[in-house]
Design a protein around this motif. Structure first.
Motif, PDB file in Angstrom:
ATOM      1  N   ILE A   9       0.862  -1.180   0.000  1.00 19.52           N
ATOM      2  CA  ILE A   9       0.000   0.000   0.000  1.00 19.52           C
ATOM      3  C   ILE A   9       0.902   1.234   0.000  1.00 19.52           C
ATOM      4  O   ILE A   9       1.858   1.307   0.770  1.00 19.52           O
ATOM      5  N   LYS A  10       0.581   2.199  -0.861  1.00 22.80           N
ATOM      6  CA  LYS A  10       1.316   3.468  -0.876  1.00 22.80           C
ATOM      7  C   LYS A  10       0.393   4.556  -0.342  1.00 22.80           C
ATOM      8  O   LYS A  10      -0.737   4.687  -0.796  1.00 22.80           O
ATOM      9  N   ASP A  25      -7.846   8.452   8.155  1.00 22.94           N
ATOM     10  CA  ASP A  25      -8.078   7.524   7.042  1.00 22.94           C
ATOM     11  C   ASP A  25      -7.084   6.371   7.065  1.00 22.94           C
ATOM     12  O   ASP A  25      -7.451   5.222   6.823  1.00 22.94           O
ATOM     13  N   LEU A  26      -5.814   6.663   7.363  1.00 20.78           N
ATOM     14  CA  LEU A  26      -4.797   5.618   7.400  1.00 20.78           C
ATOM     15  C   LEU A  26      -5.076   4.625   8.520  1.00 20.78           C
ATOM     16  O   LEU A  26      -4.988   3.413   8.324  1.00 20.78           O
ATOM     17  N   THR A  27      -5.449   5.123   9.682  1.00 12.37           N
ATOM     18  CA  THR A  27      -5.769   4.233  10.807  1.00 12.37           C
ATOM     19  C   THR A  27      -6.938   3.325  10.466  1.00 12.37           C
ATOM     20  O   THR A  27      -6.916   2.121  10.747  1.00 12.37           O
ATOM     21  N   SER A  52      12.127  15.873   1.890  1.00  9.82           N
ATOM     22  CA  SER A  52      10.671  15.844   2.011  1.00  9.82           C
ATOM     23  C   SER A  52      10.147  14.443   1.713  1.00  9.82           C
ATOM     24  O   SER A  52      10.594  13.805   0.773  1.00  9.82           O
ATOM     25  N   THR A  53       9.200  14.003   2.502  1.00 13.05           N
ATOM     26  CA  THR A  53       8.588  12.705   2.273  1.00 13.05           C
ATOM     27  C   THR A  53       7.617  12.795   1.112  1.00 13.05           C
ATOM     28  O   THR A  53       6.730  13.637   1.099  1.00 13.05           O
ATOM     29  N   LYS A  54       7.795  11.922   0.129  1.00 13.79           N
ATOM     30  CA  LYS A  54       6.892  11.881  -1.015  1.00 13.79           C
ATOM     31  C   LYS A  54       5.710  10.964  -0.722  1.00 13.79           C
ATOM     32  O   LYS A  54       4.566  11.318  -0.919  1.00 13.79           O
ATOM     33  N   GLU A  55       6.007   9.760  -0.257  1.00 15.95           N
ATOM     34  CA  GLU A  55       4.966   8.792   0.083  1.00 15.95           C
ATOM     35  C   GLU A  55       5.536   7.801   1.079  1.00 15.95           C
ATOM     36  O   GLU A  55       6.746   7.708   1.260  1.00 15.95           O
TER      37      GLU A  55
END
Length: 66
Positions: A9-10, A25-27, A52-55
């Motif tokens: 999952i990304k 939503d992630l939880t 920076s975090t992309k995903e």
């Protein structure tokens, strides 16, 4: 011998000025996957630039039923 199946999952960030992962939503998604027998075994972040975090990529496994 046990056999496993895997799922990847990304997650992406939302927002332009202050992008963040939607924790609610992630939880919810993680809890649903847990109810289906998926166990998260790893999580890796990918960078876009300047740290920076992309995903965030999440890896899951569960014992196969086939």
């Amino acid at each position: 011998m046990k056999k496993y199946e895997y799922k990847v999952i990304k997650t992406t960030q939302e927002g332009f000025w202050n992008p963040q992962v939607n924790e609610i939503d992630l939880t919810s998604k993680l809890n649903n996957l847990g109810q289906e027998g998926w166990e998260m075994v790893s999580a890796v972040e990918t960078n876009s630039h300047q740290g920076s975090t992309k995903e965030i990529v999440l890896f899951f496994k569960r014992e196969a039923t086939f």
